[in-house]
Design a protein around this motif. Structure first.
Motif, short mmCIF file in Angstrom:
data_model
loop_
_atom_site.label_atom_id
_atom_site.label_comp_id
_atom_site.label_asym_id
_atom_site.label_seq_id
_atom_site.Cartn_x
_atom_site.Cartn_y
_atom_site.Cartn_z
N ALA A 11 24.96 0.95 130.94
CA ALA A 11 23.97 1.82 130.29
C ALA A 11 24.39 2.08 128.85
N VAL A 12 25.71 2.14 128.63
CA VAL A 12 26.27 2.39 127.30
C VAL A 12 27.45 1.46 127.09
N GLU A 13 27.50 0.85 125.93
CA GLU A 13 28.66 0.06 125.53
C GLU A 13 29.12 0.56 124.16
N VAL A 14 30.35 1.02 124.11
CA VAL A 14 30.96 1.48 122.86
C VAL A 14 32.00 0.44 122.47
N ARG A 15 31.91 -0.06 121.25
CA ARG A 15 32.76 -1.17 120.83
C ARG A 15 33.43 -0.86 119.50
N ASN A 16 34.77 -0.81 119.53
CA ASN A 16 35.59 -0.71 118.31
C ASN A 16 35.14 0.43 117.40
N LEU A 17 34.85 1.59 118.01
CA LEU A 17 34.25 2.71 117.29
C LEU A 17 35.33 3.58 116.64
N SER A 18 35.18 3.81 115.35
CA SER A 18 36.02 4.75 114.62
C SER A 18 35.12 5.70 113.86
N ALA A 19 35.48 6.99 113.85
CA ALA A 19 34.66 8.00 113.19
C ALA A 19 35.51 9.21 112.86
N ASP A 29 39.08 3.22 117.04
CA ASP A 29 38.96 1.96 117.78
C ASP A 29 38.62 2.21 119.26
N VAL A 30 37.61 3.02 119.51
CA VAL A 30 37.22 3.40 120.87
C VAL A 30 36.33 2.32 121.47
N SER A 51 33.47 15.69 121.54
CA SER A 51 32.20 16.11 120.93
C SER A 51 31.75 15.14 119.85
N THR A 52 32.70 14.61 119.08
CA THR A 52 32.36 13.61 118.06
C THR A 52 31.76 12.37 118.71
N LEU A 53 32.35 11.94 119.80
CA LEU A 53 31.83 10.77 120.50
C LEU A 53 30.40 11.00 120.97
N GLU A 67 30.24 0.21 116.96
CA GLU A 67 28.85 0.40 117.35
C GLU A 67 28.75 1.00 118.75
N VAL A 68 27.58 1.59 119.01
CA VAL A 68 27.21 2.08 120.33
C VAL A 68 25.92 1.37 120.72
N ARG A 69 25.94 0.70 121.85
CA ARG A 69 24.75 0.01 122.36
C ARG A 69 24.24 0.77 123.58
#
Length: 257
Positions: A11-19, A29-30, A51-53, A67-69
């Motif tokens: 339902a959700v794919e989080v790839r190499n996420l930095s924020a 790098d989540v 909360s940021t996520l 990215e978040v798909r």
């Protein structure tokens, strides 16, 4: 990990996420996936980036990288089918508004901020209240609700968005045992209806006993998968780096806050 299974449908794919904010790193790098139609927990210490996520997943905060798909049922991909339940502490419970009017706010994404919700929108709002067993309180002022009723009303607002994916931020915090049980039973009912529920919580024992998947976060993803795979002494120690506790439902000593 869950996404190695051939039956896994994300339902959700989080790839190499930095924020982060103002140069301060909140997420680094989540990467993880949440299976469609499951009850998943997001756990970690205070300041771990939960909360940021959620804000990034909702499209409210732009990530630095990654990215978040969001993948809904056929024909319903993207953030348009996401519902959100904020922390109850962020709501002004003294505001003079009724329960049904709050739930109708979940329709604004469909009808726009300028148009007034119509009869069909009110039908959907009342159906959402029926779904969370609050239809009899539709005209009640929100300040008159109990803590458990407040959380169920906010879930009804998310359901009124016709959401397939619902993000919940600390829905169990501050509830007594009976209200927690009622809310968990509702989440399980929604999961059986193929809703995907992603719950940020500090309650490790609840996730261990009731949830399908868990994401263990401390700025980075320490682990994700089945709670029995994630909630090990080594992994929880890496995330929390402090006191020991024993989670009910097993004989293992696990590390938690």
């Amino acid at each position: 990990m869950p996404d190695n299974s051939p039956a896994f449908v994300p339902a959700v794919e989080v790839r190499n996420l930095s924020a982060g904010y103002n140069g301060h790193v909140a997420l680094e790098d989540v990467t993880f996936s949440v299976e469609r139609g499951c009850l998943a927990g997001l756990v970690g210490p205070n300041g771990s980036g939960k909360s940021t996520l959620l804000r990034v997943m909702l499209g409210l905060h732009k990530p630095w990288r990654g990215e978040v798909r969001i993948s809904g049922p056929p024909g319903r991909s993207g953030r348009g089918h996401i519902g959100y339940m904020p922390q109850s502490e962020l709501v002004d419970w003294s505001f003079p508004i009724t329960v049904v009017d709050v739930v109708l706010m979940g329709r604004y994404g469909r009808v726009g901020l300028i148009r007034r919700p119509g009869g069909r929108d009110r039908e959907i709002a009342m159906a959402a209240l029926e779904r969370v067993h609050l239809a009899h309180l539709a005209q009640r002022r929100i300040g008159e609700l109990s803590g458990g009723e407040q959380r169920r009303m906010l879930i009804a607002r998310a359901l009124a968005q016709e959401a397939d994916l619902v993000l919940l931020d600390e829905p169990l915090a501050g509830l007594d045992a009976t209200a927690q049980h009622d809310l968990l039973r509702l989440l399980e009912e929604l999961r059986r209806e193929d809703k995907t529920l992603f719950v940020a919580t500090h309650d490790l024992s609840c996730v261990a006993a009731n949830f399908d998947h868990a994401v263990l976060l401390n700025r980075k993803v320490v682990a994700f998968g089945r709670p029995s795979e994630v909630f090990t002494e080594q992994l929880l120690a890496a995330a929390f780096q402090r006191h020991l506790l024993v989670l009910p439902g097993g004989e293992r000593t696990l590390v938690g806050p």
